[in-house]
Write a protein that holds these residues in place. Structure first.
Motif, PDB file in Angstrom:
ATOM      1  N   UNK A 176      55.486  52.733 -46.479  1.00 42.19           N
ATOM      2  CA  UNK A 176      54.270  52.466 -47.248  1.00 42.19           C
ATOM      3  C   UNK A 176      54.319  53.297 -48.530  1.00 42.19           C
ATOM      4  N   UNK A 177      55.065  52.846 -49.539  1.00 46.55           N
ATOM      5  CA  UNK A 177      55.262  53.647 -50.760  1.00 46.55           C
ATOM      6  C   UNK A 177      53.961  54.047 -51.447  1.00 46.55           C
ATOM      7  N   UNK A 178      52.942  53.216 -51.335  1.00 45.29           N
ATOM      8  CA  UNK A 178      51.672  53.553 -51.977  1.00 45.29           C
ATOM      9  C   UNK A 178      51.049  54.787 -51.337  1.00 45.29           C
ATOM     10  N   UNK A 179      51.122  54.876 -50.001  1.00 46.18           N
ATOM     11  CA  UNK A 179      50.604  56.062 -49.316  1.00 46.18           C
ATOM     12  C   UNK A 179      51.431  57.292 -49.644  1.00 46.18           C
ATOM     13  N   UNK A 180      52.747  57.110 -49.733  1.00 44.28           N
ATOM     14  CA  UNK A 180      53.620  58.222 -50.093  1.00 44.28           C
ATOM     15  C   UNK A 180      53.296  58.701 -51.507  1.00 44.28           C
ATOM     16  N   UNK A 181      53.042  57.747 -52.409  1.00 41.67           N
ATOM     17  CA  UNK A 181      52.638  58.109 -53.763  1.00 41.67           C
ATOM     18  C   UNK A 181      51.317  58.845 -53.783  1.00 41.67           C
ATOM     19  N   UNK A 182      50.396  58.445 -52.897  1.00 43.39           N
ATOM     20  CA  UNK A 182      49.100  59.112 -52.820  1.00 43.39           C
ATOM     21  C   UNK A 182      49.260  60.562 -52.374  1.00 43.39           C
ATOM     22  N   UNK A 183      50.204  60.816 -51.461  1.00 42.06           N
ATOM     23  CA  UNK A 183      50.483  62.194 -51.033  1.00 42.06           C
ATOM     24  C   UNK A 183      50.888  63.040 -52.234  1.00 42.06           C
ATOM     25  N   UNK A 184      51.807  62.515 -53.039  1.00 46.28           N
ATOM     26  CA  UNK A 184      52.256  63.247 -54.207  1.00 46.28           C
ATOM     27  C   UNK A 184      51.167  63.421 -55.245  1.00 46.28           C
ATOM     28  N   UNK A 185      50.413  62.367 -55.503  1.00 44.69           N
ATOM     29  CA  UNK A 185      49.359  62.425 -56.515  1.00 44.69           C
ATOM     30  C   UNK A 185      48.286  63.442 -56.145  1.00 44.69           C
ATOM     31  N   UNK A 186      47.776  63.341 -54.913  1.00 42.77           N
ATOM     32  CA  UNK A 186      46.700  64.249 -54.515  1.00 42.77           C
ATOM     33  C   UNK A 186      47.198  65.682 -54.434  1.00 42.77           C
ATOM     34  N   UNK A 187      48.443  65.878 -54.000  1.00 42.59           N
ATOM     35  CA  UNK A 187      48.993  67.234 -53.925  1.00 42.59           C
ATOM     36  C   UNK A 187      49.061  67.863 -55.308  1.00 42.59           C
ATOM     37  N   UNK A 188      49.459  67.081 -56.315  1.00 37.54           N
ATOM     38  CA  UNK A 188      49.523  67.611 -57.679  1.00 37.54           C
ATOM     39  C   UNK A 188      48.131  67.947 -58.197  1.00 37.54           C
ATOM     40  N   UNK A 189      47.166  67.084 -57.927  1.00 35.64           N
ATOM     41  CA  UNK A 189      45.788  67.323 -58.371  1.00 35.64           C
ATOM     42  C   UNK A 189      45.233  68.591 -57.709  1.00 35.64           C
ATOM     43  N   UNK A 190      45.404  68.703 -56.389  1.00 35.63           N
ATOM     44  CA  UNK A 190      44.867  69.852 -55.658  1.00 35.63           C
ATOM     45  C   UNK A 190      45.546  71.144 -56.088  1.00 35.63           C
ATOM     46  N   UNK A 191      46.855  71.100 -56.351  1.00 42.43           N
ATOM     47  CA  UNK A 191      47.574  72.305 -56.776  1.00 42.43           C
ATOM     48  C   UNK A 191      47.062  72.791 -58.132  1.00 42.43           C
ATOM     49  N   UNK A 192      46.832  71.872 -59.043  1.00 43.29           N
ATOM     50  CA  UNK A 192      46.325  72.270 -60.359  1.00 43.29           C
ATOM     51  C   UNK A 192      44.894  72.777 -60.275  1.00 43.29           C
ATOM     52  N   UNK A 193      44.105  72.192 -59.378  1.00 45.58           N
ATOM     53  CA  UNK A 193      42.727  72.655 -59.212  1.00 45.58           C
ATOM     54  C   UNK A 193      42.675  74.068 -58.633  1.00 45.58           C
ATOM     55  N   UNK A 194      43.515  74.349 -57.637  1.00 46.49           N
ATOM     56  CA  UNK A 194      43.480  75.687 -57.038  1.00 46.49           C
ATOM     57  C   UNK A 194      43.978  76.731 -58.035  1.00 46.49           C
ATOM     58  N   UNK A 195      44.958  76.362 -58.863  1.00 43.49           N
ATOM     59  CA  UNK A 195      45.441  77.288 -59.889  1.00 43.49           C
ATOM     60  C   UNK A 195      44.350  77.573 -60.912  1.00 43.49           C
ATOM     61  N   UNK A 196      43.653  76.525 -61.342  1.00 43.29           N
ATOM     62  CA  UNK A 196      42.558  76.715 -62.298  1.00 43.29           C
ATOM     63  C   UNK A 196      41.456  77.567 -61.683  1.00 43.29           C
ATOM     64  N   UNK A 197      41.155  77.325 -60.397  1.00 43.08           N
ATOM     65  CA  UNK A 197      40.111  78.096 -59.733  1.00 43.08           C
ATOM     66  C   UNK A 197      40.429  79.580 -59.658  1.00 43.08           C
ATOM     67  N   UNK A 198      41.694  79.916 -59.419  1.00 42.74           N
ATOM     68  CA  UNK A 198      42.107  81.314 -59.350  1.00 42.74           C
ATOM     69  C   UNK A 198      41.939  82.000 -60.707  1.00 42.74           C
ATOM     70  N   UNK A 199      42.154  81.267 -61.789  1.00 47.67           N
ATOM     71  CA  UNK A 199      42.144  81.871 -63.128  1.00 47.67           C
ATOM     72  C   UNK A 199      40.774  81.884 -63.800  1.00 47.67           C
ATOM     73  N   UNK A 200      39.805  81.194 -63.220  1.00 47.98           N
ATOM     74  CA  UNK A 200      38.489  81.136 -63.859  1.00 47.98           C
ATOM     75  C   UNK A 200      37.860  82.522 -63.991  1.00 47.98           C
ATOM     76  N   UNK A 201      37.919  83.309 -62.922  1.00 53.10           N
ATOM     77  CA  UNK A 201      37.268  84.616 -62.943  1.00 53.10           C
ATOM     78  C   UNK A 201      37.825  85.530 -64.042  1.00 53.10           C
ATOM     79  N   UNK A 202      39.153  85.733 -64.130  1.00 57.14           N
ATOM     80  CA  UNK A 202      39.641  86.568 -65.229  1.00 57.14           C
ATOM     81  C   UNK A 202      39.373  85.975 -66.607  1.00 57.14           C
ATOM     82  N   UNK A 203      39.336  84.644 -66.718  1.00 61.18           N
ATOM     83  CA  UNK A 203      39.002  84.038 -68.008  1.00 61.18           C
ATOM     84  C   UNK A 203      37.574  84.387 -68.418  1.00 61.18           C
TER      85      UNK A 203
END
Length: 456
Positions: free
Chosen positions: A222-249
């Protein structure tokens, strides 16, 4: 299923949320206690990693176990193990024998057992609620997690300051009893095996390792589901990185009390987003929501860091935080609608594994990038100051602001790439919803049978 089917799920969720809240209070306070004992940020960080890494590494195995054995028994055994671990920590503390390495070891062990609860409950949701209520159920989970995240620091700090660790341990043990009681009184259904892979697993013809492979092959078909795994993982990784940096910013232009007010208001957006998901039912097209709202978050991360106006940061942060439960709830609903419940645990386990690796990788590189590259570059005499200084300003926190904007831009690139994929855009219609079938075996009998199997 009717709306009545939400009641068992609601009981289970409330019990698990109360149990998780108690564990969160203890975990937060243990970090404070360890830091007070030796004054090491490294130990504080190691405790946090001990809580995360086992869940990430064991997610594929946990998903296979959830599909192979009785799900009610898995949750009960995990709760019993958690009670024993908390009791061990409390005993060591009571006898004044507790040292930081005890905490690291026991937190790691507790995280091992927690790893099996998450995919088990996620894979069981489509068996407990109707399709029309999937986003509502996932919204309720997001609301519970959001409330815990918001309330834990203040309540744990107050209890620790006034009663010490012994108070936190007592609260934790009490909440565990609520959690395990909710599991005992709730019927947690088992899926019927319909696919060849699921049938082989249920008859225990496959090893656990081979079962994990079946989950991988399911995604590959199911390539679409596999693509969704990659897409959501990239979104969540960038969100957690931004969340960590908000306080020092924020500390670059705001006082600590002002920073706390901004973050508290922005964090309350999680509650608003979860409430929206709870209010909505009969959502049949989830992918446009996931892509569209992810794009909105990307725009927010791209533009917001350029301002140093507190109310704008707070309002924009509120919107960004409100978007995450919407993205997460619809993302979960896609798997729950499109994947056979008999193999859903393995698919979710693999998804969580990829997601966790992406987040850990981002957390490892984001600090050095901020400290060694972007902060110096946005100093008054930095190499980026002439170009971006007029928009972002220069000085403390401005390099972090630029890095957060870069994460927003990367998120928009991820959204654009997903939109370019026809399979991804049309995932809701490309993949048929699975037919939900619940095992007829009496839960008490099945629990006993699987207890023997797991013991072997």
């Amino acid at each position: 299923m009717t709306d009545q089917s939400m009641k068992p799920f609601t009981v289970l969720l409330i019990g698990q949320a109360i149990s998780l809240f108690g564990s969160s209070l203890t975990g937060f306070a243990l970090g404070i206690w360890a830091y007070e004992q030796i004054g090491s940020v490294t130990v504080y960080t190691v405790i946090a990693l001990a809580n995360i890494v086992p869940v990430v590494l064991l997610s594929p195995l946990a998903g296979a176990v959830a599909d192979r054995y009785n799900r009610k028994m898995i949750v009960i055994l995990s709760q019993i193990a958690a009670i024993a671990i908390t009791g061990a920590l409390a005993s060591l503390y009571w006898w004044q024998l507790l040292v930081p390495w005890h905490i690291i070891a026991l937190v790691t062990l507790n995280s091992v057992f927690n790893a099996f609860v998450l995919p088990t409950i996620s894979a069981t949701i489509p068996l407990m609620v109707s399709k029309s209520n999937l986003t509502k159920a996932n919204g309720m989970i997001a609301l519970a997690f959001g409330l815990i995240e918001l309330a834990t620091p203040a309540i744990a700090g107050t209890l620790y300051a006034n009663g010490g660790m012994q108070t936190l341990f007592l609260v934790d043990l009490a909440t565990f009893s609520v959690g395990i009681g909710a599991v005992i009184i709730t019927r947690i259904p088992q899926p019927q095996a319909k696919t060849a892979a699921a049938s082989a697993t249920d008859t225990q013809e496959l090893s656990l390792l081979a079962s994990i492979g079946e989950g991988y092959r399911y995604l590959m078909k199911a390539p679409a589901l596999l693509g969704l795994v990659g897409f959501f993982s990239s979104i969540a990784a960038m969100l957690i990185a931004a969340g960590v940096m908000v306080q020092p910013m924020l500390l670059g232009f705001a006082k600590p009390d002002q920073m706390g007010q901004i973050m508290s208001f922005a964090g309350s957006g999680i509650i608003a987003g979860a409430a929206i998901m709870i209010a909505l039912t009969n959502i049949n097209r989830h992918m446009p929501i996931v892509i569209g709202v992810s794009g909105l978050v990307g725009v927010g991360l791209l533009l917001l860091p350029a301002t140093t106006t507190p109310w704008m940061i707070a309002a924009g942060g509120f919107i960004v935080m409100a978007c995450f439960p919407v993205i997460d709830s619809n993302n979960r609903s896609i798997y729950q609608r499109k994947v056979d419940p008999a193999i859903l645990g393995r698919v979710i386990g693999l998804r969580n594994f990829v997601l966790g690796l992406a987040q850990c990788f981002m957390l490892l590189i984001i600090g050095p990038l901020a400290d060694a590259v972007f902060e110096p570059a946005m100093a008054a005499d930095g190499w980026l100051a002439p170009t971006l200084g007029p928009y972002y300003g220069t000085g403390q926190g401005r390099g972090i602001a630029v890095l957060i904007s870069l994460l927003g831009a990367l998120m928009l690139v991820s959204v654009a790439l997903t939109l370019c994929s026809r399979r991804m855009r049309r995932l809701d219609s490309e993949l048929d919803d699975v037919e939900i079938a619940v095992e007829e075996t009496e839960p008490e009998q099945q629990t006993a049978m699987d207890a023997v199997a797991m013991a072997k």
